[in-house]
Write a protein that holds these residues in place. Structure first.
Motif, PDB file in Angstrom:
ATOM      1  N   ASP A  52       0.815  -1.219   0.000  1.00  0.00           N
ATOM      2  CA  ASP A  52       0.000   0.000   0.000  1.00  0.00           C
ATOM      3  C   ASP A  52       0.850   1.271   0.000  1.00  0.00           C
ATOM      4  O   ASP A  52       0.362   2.338  -0.350  1.00  0.00           O
ATOM      5  N   ASP A  63       4.646   7.431   2.725  1.00  0.00           N
ATOM      6  CA  ASP A  63       4.236   7.220   4.110  1.00  0.00           C
ATOM      7  C   ASP A  63       5.444   6.973   5.015  1.00  0.00           C
ATOM      8  O   ASP A  63       5.738   5.853   5.405  1.00  0.00           O
ATOM      9  N   GLU A 144      -9.181   0.487  17.991  1.00  0.00           N
ATOM     10  CA  GLU A 144      -8.976   1.613  17.075  1.00  0.00           C
ATOM     11  C   GLU A 144      -8.934   1.139  15.630  1.00  0.00           C
ATOM     12  O   GLU A 144      -9.518   1.751  14.743  1.00  0.00           O
ATOM     13  N   LEU A 145      -8.222   0.034  15.390  1.00  0.00           N
ATOM     14  CA  LEU A 145      -8.069  -0.466  14.033  1.00  0.00           C
ATOM     15  C   LEU A 145      -9.396  -0.921  13.444  1.00  0.00           C
ATOM     16  O   LEU A 145      -9.691  -0.644  12.288  1.00  0.00           O
ATOM     17  N   SER A 146     -10.196  -1.616  14.243  1.00  0.00           N
ATOM     18  CA  SER A 146     -11.467  -2.115  13.718  1.00  0.00           C
ATOM     19  C   SER A 146     -12.412  -0.964  13.366  1.00  0.00           C
ATOM     20  O   SER A 146     -13.244  -1.088  12.482  1.00  0.00           O
ATOM     21  N   ALA A 147     -12.242   0.181  14.045  1.00  0.00           N
ATOM     22  CA  ALA A 147     -13.071   1.344  13.729  1.00  0.00           C
ATOM     23  C   ALA A 147     -12.721   1.935  12.361  1.00  0.00           C
ATOM     24  O   ALA A 147     -13.501   2.682  11.791  1.00  0.00           O
ATOM     25  N   ARG A 148     -11.550   1.596  11.847  1.00  0.00           N
ATOM     26  CA  ARG A 148     -11.127   2.105  10.540  1.00  0.00           C
ATOM     27  C   ARG A 148     -11.767   1.355   9.380  1.00  0.00           C
ATOM     28  O   ARG A 148     -11.636   1.763   8.246  1.00  0.00           O
ATOM     29  N   GLY A 149     -12.374   0.220   9.651  1.00  0.00           N
ATOM     30  CA  GLY A 149     -13.093  -0.478   8.587  1.00  0.00           C
ATOM     31  C   GLY A 149     -12.587  -1.885   8.321  1.00  0.00           C
ATOM     32  O   GLY A 149     -11.584  -2.338   8.871  1.00  0.00           O
ATOM     33  N   GLU A 150     -13.322  -2.546   7.440  1.00  0.00           N
ATOM     34  CA  GLU A 150     -13.041  -3.943   7.122  1.00  0.00           C
ATOM     35  C   GLU A 150     -11.671  -4.132   6.476  1.00  0.00           C
ATOM     36  O   GLU A 150     -11.000  -5.130   6.718  1.00  0.00           O
ATOM     37  N   ARG A 151     -11.260  -3.194   5.655  1.00  0.00           N
ATOM     38  CA  ARG A 151      -9.956  -3.316   4.976  1.00  0.00           C
ATOM     39  C   ARG A 151      -8.813  -3.345   5.989  1.00  0.00           C
ATOM     40  O   ARG A 151      -7.888  -4.132   5.865  1.00  0.00           O
ATOM     41  N   THR A 152      -8.877  -2.503   7.000  1.00  0.00           N
ATOM     42  CA  THR A 152      -7.843  -2.475   8.032  1.00  0.00           C
ATOM     43  C   THR A 152      -7.849  -3.759   8.836  1.00  0.00           C
ATOM     44  O   THR A 152      -6.795  -4.323   9.132  1.00  0.00           O
TER      45      THR A 152
END
Length: 189
Positions: A52, A63, A144-152
């Protein structure tokens, strides 16, 4: 040249990465040195070299929020054992890529520095860094990561599963023991 055939496209890609390493190395102070008292080489690493964070035309990394000083094998282990490539692809090409990486890196170093960085040290440190990849994944803030969405969530899951596979493939506990014994031996010379 290496024990596993490498597709020409893959070799060209790695040569391009090597050119970028030279630019990064030229900007660092100092570019690569032996860590006094430890006998381990360190350099400036990207810290998050997953697909990515690559552009391919032209080839470049983006990044840079995790840039730091570490052993050069850190980025290699993160790329090969983290979420960028499948376990099967890593297994098929890993030793060839480590050998190629070591060869290209040593070609860029002064002869006297390259002579202090044998392939077996590169392989041991790579194996040790696999545990670091797994530890980074395990210590993440999953809420925190799961709040970023399925891709994360999928990325973290893939990194965890691939990190576990790499540690199992390399007999992580044994490799950790061997790497630590090696480090103890070279620091007491």
């Amino acid at each position: 040249k290496w024990n596993v055939p490498l597709a020409e496209e893959a070799e060209q890609f790695l040569l391009t990465l090597n050119e970028n390493f030279v630019a990064l190395q030229a900007a660092a102070e100092p570019p690569l040195e032996s860590n006094p008292g430890v006998g381990v080489h360190t350099t400036i690493i990207h810290g998050d070299p997953r697909l990515d964070n690559f552009f391919f035309d032209p080839c470049m990394l983006i990044d840079f929020q995790l840039v730091r000083e570490a052993t050069p094998e850190t980025d290699v282990a993160y790329f090969l054992c983290g979420g960028s490539i499948t376990t099967d692809l890593r297994r098929a090409h890993e030793l060839c890529l480590i050998r190629l990486y070591h060869e290209l890196l040593c070609a860029q170093l002064p002869t006297e520095v390259a002579a202090t960085y044998p392939l077996h040290q590169c392989v041991l440190m790579y194996a040790l860094k696999q545990g670091t990849v797994l530890a980074q994944t395990c210590t993440g803030k999953f809420a925190e990561l799961s709040a970023r969405g399925e891709r994360t969530v999928a990325l973290v899951r893939a990194m965890f599963e691939r990190g576990i596979s790499a540690c199992v493939d390399w007999d992580g506990a044994e490799m950790l023991t061997r790497a630590l014994q090696y480090l103890l031996r070279i620091t007491h010379m």
